[in-house]
Motif scaffolding. Structure first.
Motif, short mmCIF file in Angstrom:
data_model
loop_
_atom_site.label_atom_id
_atom_site.label_comp_id
_atom_site.label_asym_id
_atom_site.label_seq_id
_atom_site.Cartn_x
_atom_site.Cartn_y
_atom_site.Cartn_z
N GLY A 49 0.57 -1.04 -0.07
CA GLY A 49 -0.31 0.36 0.04
C GLY A 49 0.84 1.38 -0.41
O GLY A 49 0.50 2.56 0.08
N ASN A 50 2.47 0.72 0.36
CA ASN A 50 2.73 2.51 -0.02
C ASN A 50 4.12 2.58 -0.66
O ASN A 50 4.68 1.03 -1.56
CB ASN A 50 4.36 2.62 1.68
CG ASN A 50 2.37 2.57 2.55
OD1 ASN A 50 2.08 3.40 2.37
ND2 ASN A 50 3.17 1.72 2.96
N GLY A 51 4.42 3.18 -1.60
CA GLY A 51 5.41 3.08 -2.60
C GLY A 51 5.23 2.70 -3.62
O GLY A 51 4.15 2.68 -4.67
N ASP A 52 6.47 1.14 -4.30
CA ASP A 52 6.30 1.19 -5.25
C ASP A 52 5.61 -0.95 -5.31
O ASP A 52 4.22 -1.00 -6.11
CB ASP A 52 7.33 -0.14 -5.67
CG ASP A 52 8.77 1.32 -5.83
OD1 ASP A 52 8.23 2.45 -6.63
OD2 ASP A 52 10.01 -0.10 -5.77
N PHE A 53 4.76 -0.57 -3.79
CA PHE A 53 3.50 -1.47 -3.54
C PHE A 53 2.21 -0.50 -3.32
O PHE A 53 1.15 -1.54 -3.42
CB PHE A 53 4.41 -2.58 -2.17
CG PHE A 53 5.43 -2.80 -2.87
CD1 PHE A 53 5.51 -3.56 -3.46
CD2 PHE A 53 6.68 -2.39 -2.02
CE1 PHE A 53 6.79 -4.57 -3.26
CE2 PHE A 53 7.47 -2.92 -2.12
CZ PHE A 53 8.18 -4.25 -2.32
N ALA A 54 2.06 0.47 -3.70
CA ALA A 54 0.61 1.39 -3.56
C ALA A 54 -0.60 0.22 -4.47
O ALA A 54 -1.79 0.30 -3.94
CB ALA A 54 0.68 2.80 -3.82
N LYS A 55 -0.26 0.04 -5.31
CA LYS A 55 -1.36 -1.09 -5.69
C LYS A 55 -1.40 -2.17 -5.60
O LYS A 55 -2.53 -2.77 -6.03
CB LYS A 55 -0.60 -0.50 -7.56
CG LYS A 55 -1.18 0.83 -7.63
CD LYS A 55 -1.21 0.59 -9.51
CE LYS A 55 -1.05 2.04 -9.91
NZ LYS A 55 -1.10 2.61 -11.29
N ILE B 191 2.22 -14.45 -3.69
CA ILE B 191 1.91 -13.50 -5.11
C ILE B 191 1.48 -13.83 -5.78
O ILE B 191 1.67 -14.73 -6.56
CB ILE B 191 3.23 -12.59 -4.57
CG1 ILE B 191 4.36 -13.28 -4.93
CG2 ILE B 191 3.45 -12.16 -3.47
CD1 ILE B 191 5.97 -12.92 -5.52
N PHE B 192 0.77 -13.00 -5.78
CA PHE B 192 -0.48 -13.51 -7.57
C PHE B 192 0.19 -12.26 -8.66
O PHE B 192 -0.15 -10.75 -8.02
CB PHE B 192 -1.41 -13.37 -7.64
CG PHE B 192 -1.71 -14.75 -6.94
CD1 PHE B 192 -2.64 -15.62 -7.54
CD2 PHE B 192 -2.55 -14.54 -5.10
CE1 PHE B 192 -2.90 -17.01 -6.58
CE2 PHE B 192 -2.56 -15.48 -4.59
CZ PHE B 192 -2.70 -17.03 -5.00
N LYS B 193 0.42 -12.42 -9.79
CA LYS B 193 0.19 -11.37 -10.98
C LYS B 193 -0.37 -12.00 -12.01
O LYS B 193 -0.59 -12.69 -12.25
CB LYS B 193 1.80 -11.41 -11.85
CG LYS B 193 2.71 -10.54 -12.28
CD LYS B 193 3.60 -10.05 -12.92
CE LYS B 193 3.66 -8.45 -13.14
NZ LYS B 193 5.06 -8.63 -13.91
N ASP B 194 -1.39 -10.72 -12.47
CA ASP B 194 -2.15 -11.33 -13.61
C ASP B 194 -3.31 -12.14 -12.92
O ASP B 194 -2.83 -12.89 -13.80
CB ASP B 194 -1.26 -11.04 -15.49
CG ASP B 194 -0.45 -9.64 -15.07
OD1 ASP B 194 -1.27 -8.93 -15.29
OD2 ASP B 194 0.84 -10.34 -15.81
N GLY B 195 -3.63 -12.34 -12.37
CA GLY B 195 -4.36 -13.50 -11.73
C GLY B 195 -3.69 -15.39 -11.23
O GLY B 195 -4.77 -15.84 -11.44
N LYS B 196 -2.50 -14.83 -11.45
CA LYS B 196 -1.57 -16.43 -11.97
C LYS B 196 -0.19 -16.35 -10.10
O LYS B 196 -0.20 -15.19 -10.52
CB LYS B 196 -1.25 -16.76 -12.66
CG LYS B 196 -1.74 -16.72 -14.38
CD LYS B 196 -1.56 -17.04 -15.29
CE LYS B 196 -2.00 -17.05 -15.77
NZ LYS B 196 -2.24 -16.69 -17.73
N LEU C 78 8.31 -9.60 -2.48
CA LEU C 78 7.07 -8.81 -3.45
C LEU C 78 7.54 -8.64 -3.81
O LEU C 78 6.40 -8.09 -5.27
CB LEU C 78 6.60 -7.65 -2.24
CG LEU C 78 5.95 -8.42 -0.60
CD1 LEU C 78 5.62 -7.46 -0.06
CD2 LEU C 78 5.23 -9.22 -1.06
N ARG C 79 8.80 -8.01 -4.53
CA ARG C 79 8.67 -7.38 -5.64
C ARG C 79 8.85 -7.97 -7.20
O ARG C 79 8.05 -7.89 -8.47
CB ARG C 79 10.38 -6.68 -5.99
CG ARG C 79 10.57 -5.29 -5.47
CD ARG C 79 11.72 -4.49 -5.40
NE ARG C 79 11.41 -3.79 -5.31
CZ ARG C 79 11.04 -2.53 -4.98
NH1 ARG C 79 10.33 -2.00 -5.87
NH2 ARG C 79 11.40 -1.01 -3.99
#
Length: 128
Positions: A67-73, A101-106, A124-125
């Motif tokens: 929720g902050n910085g690079d991880f705001a979204k 962790i999921f990216k684009d639903g995967k 997380l990155r």
């Protein structure tokens, strides 16, 4: 004796065939997860338990990042290890202190028991 062994084996086999490998009906979802995953934003699922010392060490680190910085979204979803067993089955989680962790639903990665802030941040990155 052979007949008894055969009957026991056959009964066990037929019972095994009627029980699904993962016993959930598919409705056990994390509220809001499907929408977040479908939107393409990075998603973190954090499985914790109130009695877990590692989980308690992870929480402030994750809270500071997500929720902050690079991880705001990035969207975070908490799952309780003790009370949300069907969700644990759905995501194949066997231990508390698990982060997925999921990216684009995967699903792209998971880790268990990590408390080093720099390692959690690097983890997380991967979803960005």
């Amino acid at each position: 004796m052979n007949r008894r062994h055969f009957l026991l084996t056959a009964t066990g086999f037929s019972l095994a065939m009627t029980v699904p490998a993962i016993a959930h009906n598919g409705d056990e979802t994390i509220p809001g997860f499907d929408e977040a995953a479908a939107s393409g934003i990075p998603v973190l699922v954090h499985v914790t338990a109130p009695w877990c010392e590692v989980c308690q060490a992870q929480k402030p680190i994750v809270a500071k990042l997500v929720g902050n910085g690079d991880f705001a979204k990035m969207k975070k979803f908490d799952v309780d290890f003790d009370s949300q067993k069907e969700i644990l089955k759905r995501y194949r989680v066997q231990m508390q202190s698990t982060m997925i962790i999921f990216k684009d639903g995967k699903e792209i990665d998971r880790q268990v028991g990590e408390t080093e802030p720099s390692v959690i941040e690097a983890f997380l990155r991967k979803a960005l």
